[in-house]
Design a protein around this motif. Sequence first.
Motif, PDB file in Angstrom:
ATOM      1  N   PRO A  42      71.156  41.320  70.234  1.00  0.00           N
ATOM      2  CA  PRO A  42      70.441  40.043  70.268  1.00  0.00           C
ATOM      3  C   PRO A  42      69.852  39.666  68.911  1.00  0.00           C
ATOM      4  N   GLY A  43      69.414  40.633  68.144  1.00  0.00           N
ATOM      5  CA  GLY A  43      68.832  40.323  66.843  1.00  0.00           C
ATOM      6  C   GLY A  43      69.848  40.282  65.721  1.00  0.00           C
ATOM      7  N   LEU A  44      71.129  40.558  66.075  1.00  0.00           N
ATOM      8  CA  LEU A  44      72.198  40.606  65.077  1.00  0.00           C
ATOM      9  C   LEU A  44      71.809  41.545  63.931  1.00  0.00           C
ATOM     10  N   GLY A  45      71.540  42.821  64.347  1.00  0.00           N
ATOM     11  CA  GLY A  45      71.204  43.821  63.368  1.00  0.00           C
ATOM     12  C   GLY A  45      72.361  44.057  62.404  1.00  0.00           C
ATOM     13  N   LEU A  46      72.040  44.216  61.113  1.00  0.00           N
ATOM     14  CA  LEU A  46      73.045  44.257  60.046  1.00  0.00           C
ATOM     15  C   LEU A  46      73.525  45.666  59.807  1.00  0.00           C
ATOM     16  N   LEU A  47      74.870  45.825  59.864  1.00  0.00           N
ATOM     17  CA  LEU A  47      75.545  47.041  59.450  1.00  0.00           C
ATOM     18  C   LEU A  47      76.638  46.642  58.444  1.00  0.00           C
ATOM     19  N   TYR A  48      76.845  47.408  57.350  1.00  0.00           N
ATOM     20  CA  TYR A  48      77.852  47.035  56.348  1.00  0.00           C
ATOM     21  C   TYR A  48      78.413  48.295  55.724  1.00  0.00           C
ATOM     22  N   ASN A  49      79.569  48.189  55.102  1.00  0.00           N
ATOM     23  CA  ASN A  49      80.253  49.336  54.501  1.00  0.00           C
ATOM     24  C   ASN A  49      79.904  49.453  53.023  1.00  0.00           C
ATOM     25  N   ASN A  50      80.460  50.485  52.415  1.00  0.00           N
ATOM     26  CA  ASN A  50      80.164  50.737  51.001  1.00  0.00           C
ATOM     27  C   ASN A  50      80.631  49.595  50.091  1.00  0.00           C
ATOM     28  N   ALA A  51      81.750  48.931  50.408  1.00  0.00           N
ATOM     29  CA  ALA A  51      82.241  47.815  49.579  1.00  0.00           C
ATOM     30  C   ALA A  51      81.269  46.644  49.606  1.00  0.00           C
ATOM     31  N   HIS A  52      80.406  46.619  50.661  1.00  0.00           N
ATOM     32  CA  HIS A  52      79.458  45.514  50.798  1.00  0.00           C
ATOM     33  C   HIS A  52      78.152  45.805  50.087  1.00  0.00           C
ATOM     34  N   VAL A  53      77.912  47.083  49.717  1.00  0.00           N
ATOM     35  CA  VAL A  53      76.634  47.463  49.114  1.00  0.00           C
ATOM     36  C   VAL A  53      76.304  46.622  47.888  1.00  0.00           C
ATOM     37  N   PRO A  54      77.256  46.344  46.901  1.00  0.00           N
ATOM     38  CA  PRO A  54      76.896  45.560  45.712  1.00  0.00           C
ATOM     39  C   PRO A  54      76.374  44.151  46.029  1.00  0.00           C
ATOM     40  N   LEU A  55      76.782  43.638  47.222  1.00  0.00           N
ATOM     41  CA  LEU A  55      76.327  42.290  47.565  1.00  0.00           C
ATOM     42  C   LEU A  55      74.874  42.280  47.990  1.00  0.00           C
ATOM     43  N   MET A  56      74.342  43.455  48.374  1.00  0.00           N
ATOM     44  CA  MET A  56      72.967  43.504  48.854  1.00  0.00           C
ATOM     45  C   MET A  56      71.980  43.657  47.711  1.00  0.00           C
ATOM     46  N   GLY A  57      72.473  44.094  46.567  1.00  0.00           N
ATOM     47  CA  GLY A  57      71.593  44.205  45.416  1.00  0.00           C
ATOM     48  C   GLY A  57      70.470  45.192  45.658  1.00  0.00           C
ATOM     49  N   ASP A  58      69.227  44.770  45.258  1.00  0.00           N
ATOM     50  CA  ASP A  58      68.067  45.653  45.385  1.00  0.00           C
ATOM     51  C   ASP A  58      67.628  45.852  46.837  1.00  0.00           C
TER      52      ASP A  58
END
Length: 778
Positions: A42-58
């Motif tokens: 319901p809260g659309l909790g965020l999960l992402y892979n290692n290739a996505h890590v640079p997009l998250m920045g700090d």
Amino acid sequence: MMGRHDWSASVLPPPEHWPPRLSALVDLMLVSPTPTFIGWGPGLGLLYNNAHVPLMGDRHPLVLGCPLAVAWPKLWEEARPIAERVLAGESIHVEFQRITVRTGDNDRDAWFHACYMPIHDGDHGVQGIYCTLQDTTREMLTQQHRISALQRLQQLFEQAPGFMAVTQGPEHRFEIANEACTRLVGERDLVGRTVREVMPDVAGQGYLELLDNAYRSGEAFVGRRMAVHVSRSGNHREDRYVDFVFQPIRGTDGAVTGIFIQGSDVTEQERLEVQLRESEAKFRTITDAMPQIVWSTLPDGFHDYFNRGWYEFTGVPEGTTYGNAWSGLLHPADMGRSWQLWQHSLATGEPYEVEYRLRHRSGEYRWVLGRALPLRDQGNITRWMGTCTDIHERVIAREMLQREAQRKDEFLAMLAHELRNPLAPIRAAASVLPAAAGDAERTAQLADVIERQVAHMTRLVDDLLDVSRVTRGLAKLDLEPDDLKSIVTGAVEQVRPLIEKRRHTLATWMVPAPVPVRADRTRLVQVFANLLNNAAKYTPDGGHIELRVDIHDGEAVVGVRDNGTGIDAQLLPHVFDLFSQGARDADRSQGGLGIGLALARSITQLHGGQIVGLSNGRGQGSEFIVRLPMAKPATDAPATAISTQPAPRGNSGCSVVVVDDNVDAARTIALALEIAGHEVSVCHTATAAFAMAAHGPASVYIIDIGLPDMPGYDLAQQLRRHPGTAHATLIALTGYGRPEDRERSKEAGFDRHLVKPVDVGELTDLMDAISSCPSHAT
């Protein structure tokens, strides 16, 4: 990464509590090489892979398990509608989705192609979102650069000073057109309309045909200064001039799809050029009509214009003397100074003026006056305008006047010298006379010196008067039939003493037959005596002189040749000019005034003949040839001899009054007449002479014409009107001896006319003749 994460603050449970569906998708996501994230629950909790890590920045790994709205607060505003649609079961593909990545204090934008897919969990329906990202940042930046370039190009297109347009299809429909194009055609709405619709008035001007041909052939057409007639509001027709190009546009298949139209409205330039051409035509008409050469140069002196007068004068082909080529027509002797003055004017801007010789089409170098002035614009020289005026005759005349002035000065110097020569012994004799008063022999010697020198001065003055009369055509010839051989013989006899004195040999040859001419014997003797005299004077002692009298082609020919000093080539054309003489030594040992040949030419011409002088130069001798027309042999009876025996001298003297304001001259004449036995009175004014006549008239009056109180002519007329002197003998005494002078004396009442200086013997003989007349006996 997920095993070590603290899930206590997350909206998602730890991994071991995840549903099998979520665990399977996470495993798939983790092995994906592209950035991938999952929003679950319901809260659309965020999960992402290692290739996505640079997009998250700090924010990595703090945002792991956080709601999407918390993890991407700025992106969520754009992504929320997408998420709602995916949760409703719709798969969505988004191109160039911008994601802002924050690293430290810096944000950077990245663009991705995002694929959003719903995650179904059996009967539980859609439980989340599965999204894969493909980095399209480079494509996006490239597209942005292309768009920016297109925008700049569009701005340039709109702002271009020339007109631009693109038409499509064979009907030439406007696709785009800039502001300059709309101004030219006078229409605002062009796009979507054909050229024929927008400009119906060009249908008959050939432009539509040019467009059709460019479209069909694929070949560009370039027009220069072409006229186009366009209609304005109110049916106003306007003529414009354009430079343009119709450039075909080809598609990827190489086929022509449209025409790029580009050009400039050059109407104002054309009008200015027309005005300039008209102005130049007027300028050329004016300069070609001028009687002068007109030329023009650029500021640096490059000659780029010559009028018709230049080409008519020089005879060179048009255009061959531009630049510095014109200088090849300058006389080599004048080139240096002309160029120096021209360069000075170019450097300083000062007016240019110089006289130089320019080669005429005939090959002759003629004098011209070159002048030029600078044309300025705001102080800067923009052009030089110049002229050349033909002054050849003026220069020749000026040089001739200078030569004449020089000859005049030389003549005056010679005259002064010749007059001083006899004056010196006269003055010396006059100073010695008082001391020799008691010595009759010395007094006679001194008187003889004075008489000889006065005679010499008289001859000089007579020569001057003679040449003046003859050269001005005032002399009257007494033409009589005569034999030219006899005349020449008479001349030889006059000059023989000088020839013998200089020890010359004279070779004479005369044609055996008579040479009849009509001649003034005295004058022709004067001509030939002058030629022989010159030959004797200008031939060194012991020289050779040849005299030849012949008949040739019906003319009498007399030649005098010598082997003397000769004549310079520069002087030869001027030997017959008045006062012309060759080079002389400082002592002027030959004497003379340089008038003999001038007099000889004039006398010869008065006889209808001609005279020429020949010489090969200095030291080569000279020859003078006289040609005279022949006359028919005389058939008249010989003239009766007239007795020339002098009349018997009278037995008594006359009463004489001498009237002369020159005291010495009057006393000298009076003394001479008193010695001859006459009674003489002297007056120095006309008034005194007339008063003396009233008290006691004389029989003879010797009157000077130039009296101080009245002319001698007037005194003579008064004496003729007075009863006591009406029949007296009146003798005019004057320095003027021309025929007109003698005629005027006769009209005034004079009986005789004597020319100063008076020969005492002639005067006493005249008085003896008068005294022998009974009416004058005392």
